[in-house]
Design a protein around this motif. Sequence first.
Motif, PDB file in Angstrom:
ATOM      1  N   GLY A 143     -66.864  37.120 100.359  1.00  0.00           N
ATOM      2  CA  GLY A 143     -67.559  36.204 101.297  1.00  0.00           C
ATOM      3  C   GLY A 143     -67.254  36.704 102.694  1.00  0.00           C
ATOM      4  O   GLY A 143     -67.792  35.671 103.983  1.00  0.00           O
ATOM      5  N   VAL A 144     -67.559  37.926 103.389  1.00  0.00           N
ATOM      6  CA  VAL A 144     -67.935  38.179 104.681  1.00  0.00           C
ATOM      7  C   VAL A 144     -69.347  37.999 104.541  1.00  0.00           C
ATOM      8  O   VAL A 144     -70.202  39.049 104.621  1.00  0.00           O
ATOM      9  N   ALA A 145     -69.166  37.117 105.613  1.00  0.00           N
ATOM     10  CA  ALA A 145     -71.004  36.761 106.017  1.00  0.00           C
ATOM     11  C   ALA A 145     -71.428  37.297 107.385  1.00  0.00           C
ATOM     12  O   ALA A 145     -72.142  38.451 107.654  1.00  0.00           O
ATOM     13  N   TYR A 172     -59.578  23.167 101.615  1.00  0.00           N
ATOM     14  CA  TYR A 172     -59.432  22.593 102.569  1.00  0.00           C
ATOM     15  C   TYR A 172     -59.262  21.368 102.102  1.00  0.00           C
ATOM     16  O   TYR A 172     -59.124  20.967 100.889  1.00  0.00           O
ATOM     17  N   ALA A 183     -57.517  26.061 104.862  1.00  0.00           N
ATOM     18  CA  ALA A 183     -57.195  26.024 106.324  1.00  0.00           C
ATOM     19  C   ALA A 183     -57.870  24.958 106.952  1.00  0.00           C
ATOM     20  O   ALA A 183     -58.460  24.386 106.270  1.00  0.00           O
ATOM     21  N   GLY A 184     -56.930  24.731 108.408  1.00  0.00           N
ATOM     22  CA  GLY A 184     -57.744  23.939 109.082  1.00  0.00           C
ATOM     23  C   GLY A 184     -58.547  24.179 109.081  1.00  0.00           C
ATOM     24  O   GLY A 184     -59.587  25.612 109.477  1.00  0.00           O
ATOM     25  N   SER A 206     -73.136  33.393  91.684  1.00  0.00           N
ATOM     26  CA  SER A 206     -73.931  32.043  90.491  1.00  0.00           C
ATOM     27  C   SER A 206     -74.437  32.349  89.278  1.00  0.00           C
ATOM     28  O   SER A 206     -74.536  31.966  88.243  1.00  0.00           O
ATOM     29  N   ASP A 263     -74.100  37.462  93.891  1.00  0.00           N
ATOM     30  CA  ASP A 263     -74.553  36.351  94.097  1.00  0.00           C
ATOM     31  C   ASP A 263     -73.417  36.084  92.936  1.00  0.00           C
ATOM     32  O   ASP A 263     -74.050  36.468  91.619  1.00  0.00           O
ATOM     33  N   ILE A 311     -65.976  32.059  99.439  1.00  0.00           N
ATOM     34  CA  ILE A 311     -66.968  31.981  99.299  1.00  0.00           C
ATOM     35  C   ILE A 311     -66.993  30.506  98.877  1.00  0.00           C
ATOM     36  O   ILE A 311     -66.020  29.792  98.079  1.00  0.00           O
TER      37      ILE A 311
HETATM   38  N1  LIG Z   1     -64.679  27.139 108.098  1.00  0.00           N
HETATM   39  C1  LIG Z   1     -64.179  26.217 108.395  1.00  0.00           C
HETATM   40  O1  LIG Z   1     -63.527  25.916 108.407  1.00  0.00           O
HETATM   41  C2  LIG Z   1     -62.829  26.263 106.639  1.00  0.00           C
HETATM   42  C3  LIG Z   1     -61.603  26.026 106.072  1.00  0.00           C
HETATM   43  C4  LIG Z   1     -61.203  25.782 105.085  1.00  0.00           C
HETATM   44  C5  LIG Z   1     -61.377  26.583 103.925  1.00  0.00           C
HETATM   45  N2  LIG Z   1     -62.498  27.318 104.245  1.00  0.00           N
HETATM   46  C6  LIG Z   1     -63.194  27.844 103.005  1.00  0.00           C
HETATM   47  O2  LIG Z   1     -63.097  28.488 103.536  1.00  0.00           O
HETATM   48  C7  LIG Z   1     -64.408  29.885 102.834  1.00  0.00           C
HETATM   49  C8  LIG Z   1     -64.474  31.146 103.717  1.00  0.00           C
HETATM   50  O3  LIG Z   1     -65.822  30.364 104.911  1.00  0.00           O
HETATM   51  P1  LIG Z   1     -66.279  30.223 105.904  1.00  0.00           P
HETATM   52  O4  LIG Z   1     -65.938  29.068 106.371  1.00  0.00           O
HETATM   53  O5  LIG Z   1     -65.751  31.582 106.204  1.00  0.00           O
HETATM   54  O6  LIG Z   1     -68.133  30.273 106.129  1.00  0.00           O
HETATM   55  P2  LIG Z   1     -68.309  31.521 105.772  1.00  0.00           P
HETATM   56  O7  LIG Z   1     -70.048  31.508 105.623  1.00  0.00           O
HETATM   57  O8  LIG Z   1     -68.611  33.241 106.175  1.00  0.00           O
HETATM   58  O9  LIG Z   1     -68.634  32.384 104.205  1.00  0.00           O
HETATM   59  C9  LIG Z   1     -68.377  31.839 103.166  1.00  0.00           C
HETATM   60  C10 LIG Z   1     -69.344  33.105 102.496  1.00  0.00           C
HETATM   61  O10 LIG Z   1     -69.894  32.070 101.129  1.00  0.00           O
HETATM   62  C11 LIG Z   1     -70.917  32.864 100.191  1.00  0.00           C
HETATM   63  N3  LIG Z   1     -71.514  32.721  99.320  1.00  0.00           N
HETATM   64  C12 LIG Z   1     -71.883  31.418  99.787  1.00  0.00           C
HETATM   65  N4  LIG Z   1     -72.762  31.629  98.299  1.00  0.00           N
HETATM   66  C13 LIG Z   1     -72.380  32.222  97.598  1.00  0.00           C
HETATM   67  C14 LIG Z   1     -72.789  32.899  96.493  1.00  0.00           C
HETATM   68  N5  LIG Z   1     -73.648  32.153  95.217  1.00  0.00           N
HETATM   69  N6  LIG Z   1     -72.619  34.406  96.007  1.00  0.00           N
HETATM   70  C15 LIG Z   1     -71.648  34.810  96.528  1.00  0.00           C
HETATM   71  N7  LIG Z   1     -71.027  34.564  97.683  1.00  0.00           N
HETATM   72  C16 LIG Z   1     -71.550  33.595  98.598  1.00  0.00           C
HETATM   73  C17 LIG Z   1     -71.435  33.830 101.903  1.00  0.00           C
HETATM   74  O11 LIG Z   1     -72.160  34.552 101.973  1.00  0.00           O
HETATM   75  C18 LIG Z   1     -70.367  33.789 103.075  1.00  0.00           C
HETATM   76  O12 LIG Z   1     -70.198  34.415 103.130  1.00  0.00           O
HETATM   77  C19 LIG Z   1     -64.891  28.803 102.064  1.00  0.00           C
HETATM   78  O13 LIG Z   1     -64.463  28.903 100.299  1.00  0.00           O
HETATM   79  C20 LIG Z   1     -64.612  27.718 102.580  1.00  0.00           C
HETATM   80  O14 LIG Z   1     -65.036  26.271 102.339  1.00  0.00           O
HETATM   81  C21 LIG Z   1     -63.465  27.125 105.252  1.00  0.00           C
END
Ligand SMILES: NC(=O)c1ccc[n+]([C@@H]2O[C@H](COP(=O)([O-])OP(=O)(O)OC[C@H]3O[C@@H](n4cnc5c(N)ncnc54)[C@H](O)[C@@H]3O)[C@@H](O)[C@H]2O)c1
Length: 259
Positions: free
Chosen positions: A13-15, A149, A192-193, A69, A67, A95
């Motif tokens: 999940g590192v984008a 969340y 996380a908030g 999925s 990916d 992710i």
């Molecule tokens: N940002 C917030 O406010 C928040 C709060 C609570 C929970 N979250 C959760 O934290 C996690 C990380 O999100 P983030 O906020 O860091 O955003 P982010 O966009 O940096 O990370 C989301 C990641 O999911 C990956 N992803 C999406 N589809 C994918 C697939 N098919 N295969 C592999 N990877 C895939 C993306 O490439 C990305 O790296 C998520 O589960 C998100 O729901 C985020």
Amino acid sequence: MGLLDGKKGMVFGVANDRSIAWHIAKNLIDHGATCGFAHLPGEKMERRARKAIEGGGVVDPFLIPCDASKDEDLDATFAAAKDHFDAIDFVIHSIAFADREYLKLGNFHQTPRDVFTQAMDISAYTLVAMAKRAAEFMPNGGSIIGMTYFGSEKAIPGYNVMGVAKAALEACTRYLSMELGEKGIRVNTLSAGPIKTLSSMAVDGLDEIFEWVEKKAPLRRNVEADEVGKSAVYLVSDLASGVTGENIYIDCGYNVVGL
Ligand SMILES: NC(=O)c1ccc[n+]([C@@H]2O[C@H](COP(=O)([O-])OP(=O)(O)OC[C@H]3O[C@@H](n4cnc5c(N)ncnc54)[C@H](O)[C@@H]3O)[C@@H](O)[C@H]2O)c1
């Protein structure tokens, strides 16, 4: 001596350098862990992930496209991780995905079947798919962490189908913890908030949520991604050896407030 010396694992999940996954990895590494990384396939995705990881000081990272999925991608990723690490101690599932068209205020009831199914698949099922593959090379037990969340528990405007997927993710965590516990594998979620990232910016009305949390949360502020990383260190470490199936809130206390 670091809390996580000798521990190895995979971070999904590192984008970019705002991703919660990156803040988790950075904290794990600071405490002595070694992280491998999986990013969405594509040259641009790899470049952005690499920039965050190498820019954060990781030299020659183990980085692989996946990916989540696709079963064949997950098979290849975990096989490569096994070759590289031999055994692992943790998996960070950070992710999620839902079509942003359906993360608009007022249109949850319009969610089409394929959008619903895709959100559930990528955001919830993949935790099960990863746990199955990871459990095969966690001989010393381990820690699997998913990111969730509060929109899983309460209806939060704009969070829509993602809230339903997060409820499923939390339920998957409990079932996985029950079955994998006998192998010494703990499975938990961090709730996380709101934090500004690529994904969260797809949620309609996010700015209003930030303002509301700042007013109402016991700590009177929004949480930092680094604080989520610190809690991940706890869950991966032996300090959390008795904790599984849990959801830990890193939200400045917002979830306890009733108005
Ligand atoms: N940002 C917030 O406010 C928040 C709060 C609570 C929970 N979250 C959760 O934290 C996690 C990380 O999100 P983030 O906020 O860091 O955003 P982010 O966009 O940096 O990370 C989301 C990641 O999911 C990956 N992803 C999406 N589809 C994918 C697939 N098919 N295969 C592999 N990877 C895939 C993306 O490439 C990305 O790296 C998520 O589960 C998100 O729901 C985020």
